[in-house]
Design a protein around this motif. Structure first.
Motif, mmCIF file in Angstrom:
data_model
loop_
_atom_site.group_PDB
_atom_site.id
_atom_site.type_symbol
_atom_site.label_atom_id
_atom_site.label_comp_id
_atom_site.label_asym_id
_atom_site.label_seq_id
_atom_site.Cartn_x
_atom_site.Cartn_y
_atom_site.Cartn_z
ATOM 1 N N LEU A 158 -25.555 17.794 61.245
ATOM 2 C CA LEU A 158 -24.091 17.118 61.220
ATOM 3 C C LEU A 158 -24.059 18.333 62.999
ATOM 4 O O LEU A 158 -23.885 17.867 63.718
ATOM 5 C CB LEU A 158 -23.257 16.808 61.201
ATOM 6 N N SER A 161 -27.217 19.314 65.745
ATOM 7 C CA SER A 161 -26.961 17.331 66.584
ATOM 8 C C SER A 161 -25.823 17.886 67.356
ATOM 9 O O SER A 161 -26.129 16.595 68.193
ATOM 10 C CB SER A 161 -27.941 16.553 65.758
ATOM 11 N N ALA A 163 -22.535 16.269 66.372
ATOM 12 C CA ALA A 163 -22.009 15.593 66.226
ATOM 13 C C ALA A 163 -20.604 15.839 65.675
ATOM 14 O O ALA A 163 -19.774 14.965 65.567
ATOM 15 C CB ALA A 163 -22.356 14.373 64.771
ATOM 16 N N TYR A 164 -20.870 17.163 64.902
ATOM 17 C CA TYR A 164 -19.255 17.611 64.833
ATOM 18 C C TYR A 164 -19.088 18.850 65.189
ATOM 19 O O TYR A 164 -20.015 19.678 65.082
ATOM 20 C CB TYR A 164 -19.011 17.596 63.416
#
Lengths: 377, 205
Positions: A158, A161, A163-164
């Motif tokens: 995550l 990528s 995302a966070y």
């Protein structure tokens, strides 16, 4: 470009210590959390398990909050996360995720008739998330005995990528009549403290623990870098591992390929080592297929028992400390090699420079996870 | 990270005694218990896999959905790198409650390994992996509701990092005769864009 991902904080709550330093000291002194228990509420006959004392837990918890309505497992999880959040000083906004890893959560709630509600895992996650005031919806990873290390893989992906920026993970499970009776029904429980990879091993010893880490894109304060991972199913059997170790083999292969390193570069493996005849044999086969048979390997189950959804994260936390302190810890309970293919089980605590560290786990449903770590210079 | 477009290749919903495949009702019977409905669906779709009858309800539900979406895709001689990313709300609680009953009465104490093994939600992933010989990425998550944001993120990152060629995603919720399955196959082509809005729309239909 794919982001680099690090673990910057770690903590664990176990029968041999309520912080990493105490756990490491006890492992160094070869002190195990496994003891003989006489508790007919948990099991009719006496049994070996690694269980946290209620008095110790309540005493530590009272220092964090005066609130008393939390379950044992919730207390363990809050205690594991609390110092990490305090130290990390990260703003809990929409860029910060929270992952909770568990197999059975508050399953003991079912012992009270009509109390199904507290056993819901998303409600357990909400309780913990609300305590710390996380802003994003909790992600619960519940994937049998790989849950703890799988949550590291999920967090890494995550962050990688984009995302966070940060992911807090807590993993926990407790010893209950539910899991004791279940493993016993499989005749998978050891009469003595478990003996991973040994000739006369007879099965698992159960344990309980909570562990927590912070996975971050920031290199500052990094303890270790996460460089590859894989979580591949055996597609063979739901309650036993593949005889060829296919899923574990492929999971490690996937992690090595992503990290772009060869198996001969791995310095230390923290394996699953439940001490069931089939699991340990399967691991030895998979490690040999990958040319990892000479790499020092341990199972920490001799210290903690099998802590189910916590185990993969707890063993990652201890493994990271091995890398930081350049120490290999004994695979407690091991005596004579009892798997058909040779592996290099660590027989005593020793010093060794560790650059690449591999953590693996396998579980019911045919699941396997491997995560590779690299020392941060 | 460069984002290549991903698509929903096919999707299916199982609820209220009905199976809907790519928006079309393909099987429906009058109100009945899930055990009966799932057996009739198994017969209707001409599935020949006796192990089905050993599964718990959650695994049966997930298995039926996967059967419809992977059947056309599956050549047993060619390895498919189709990942499985599933989620639900009630975990394995339906079987957990049954198992707890088998150990709560000390006079009538019969814990069964055949029941205990299903007290983990990811067992259904194992069942699907065995059936379709998917030696692939597997993971199971719990959310309060179907979470299209997470599901989209995770499926996409598996495809982008080449950990998988396709991803079978699923919301497989079963508790006490209440059930909903929404499964969809994500890949490089298809009629529907793989994004949050589409997932919400297809889930709610």
């Amino acid at each position: 470009m794919i982001k680099e991902v690090y673990i910057t904080e770690t903590n664990c709550i176990t029968p041999i210590g309520f912080d990493v330093a105490t756990n490491i000291k006890n492992i160094g002194d070869v002190v195990s959390g496994i003891q003989l228990h006489h508790n007919s509420l948990l099991m009719k006959t006496p049994f070996y398990a690694s269980i946290i004392k209620d008095a110790d837990l309540d005493l530590a918890f009272a220092k964090v909050t005066p609130a008393t309505h939390y379950s044992r497992l919730e207390k363990m999880m809050i205690l594991a996360l609390e110092p990490i959040l305090k130290k990390a000083k990260i703003v809990l906004n929409e860029r910060t995720a929270f992952i909770l890893s568990t197999t059975k959560g508050n399953i003991t709630a079912l012992e009270n008739q009509n109390a199904v509600e507290p056993a819901y895992l998303h409600l357990l996650a909400k309780t913990i998330a609300d305590f710390f005031e996380f802003k994003t919806e909790p992600i619960v990873v519940s994937n049998a005995c790989v849950s703890g290390v799988l949550s590291v893989s999920v967090a890494k992906r995550l962050v990688q990528s984009g995302a966070y920026d940060n992911v807090f993970i807590v993993a926990g499970d407790e010893v209950s009549a539910f899991v004791l009776s279940g493993f016993n029904s499989f005749q998978a429980m050891s009469d003595l403290p478990c003996k991973p990879y040994s000739l006369n091993r007879t099965g698992v010893t159960l344990g309980e623990a909570a562990a927590a880490v912070l996975v971050s894109k920031d290199k500052e304060n990094a303890k270790i870098k996460i460089i590859g991972d894989g979580s591949i199913n055996d597609a063979n059997h739901i309650s036993g591992p593949s005889r060829t170790g296919e899923g574990l083999f492929r999971s490690i292969e996937s992690a090595l390929a992503e990290a772009q390193i060869n198996s001969n570069q791995v310095d230390y493996i923290s394996a699953h080592g439940t001490a069931t005849p089939f699991n340990d044999e399967m691991e030895a086969i998979a490690l040999n297929r990958l040319g990892l048979e000479k790499v020092p390997v341990n199972s920490l189950k001799g210290f903690y028992g099998h802590t189910l959804g916590a185990s993969g994260l707890l063993e990652t936390v201890i493994g990271i400390q091995s890398v930081l302190e350049n120490k290999l810890f004994v695979s407690l309970g091991f005596d004579t090699l009892g798997v058909s293919q040779s592996i290099n089980v660590i027989e005593k605590n020793e010093n060794k420079s560790i650059h690449y560290f591999l953590k693996t786990a396998s579980g019911f449903g045919g699941c396997n996870t491997a995560v590779l770590f690299e020392k941060v210079n | 990270m460069v984002t290549n477009k991903t698509y929903i290749e096919s999707f299916c919903t199982i609820q209220n005694n009905e199976v809907v495949l790519n928006g079309e009702s393909v099987f429906k019977i009058d109100s009945t218990a899930f055990a009966d409905f799932s057996k009739k669906a198994y017969q209707h779709f001409d599935i020949n896999y006796p192990k089905f009858f050993k599964m718990d309800s959650l695994s049966k539900l997930a298995f039926l959905g996967a059967e419809l979406l992977l059947k056309a895709d599956n050549d047993p001689l060619v390895e498919n790198n189709t990942a499985l990313v599933f989620s639900n709300k009630s975990s394995s609680l339906d079987t957990d409650v049954k198992y707890q009953k088998s150990i709560s009465d000390k006079e009538n104490y019969f814990p069964s390994p055949a029941v205990f093994v299903y007290t983990l939600p990811n067992i259904c992933l194992g069942e699907i992996s065995i059936r379709h010989q998917l030696k692939s990425e597997n993971s199971f998550y719990i959310f309060a509701d179907f979470n299209p944001v997470f599901m989209e993120q995770y499926a996409n990152l598996l495809l982008e990092t080449k950990k998988a060629d396709k991803v079978l995603c699923g919301w497989v919720e079963y508790y006490n005769e209440e059930y909903t399955a929404f499964l969809y196959l994500v890949g490089k082509q298809g009629d529907f864009m793989h994004n949050e809005q589409t997932l919400k729309k297809l889930y709610n239909n």
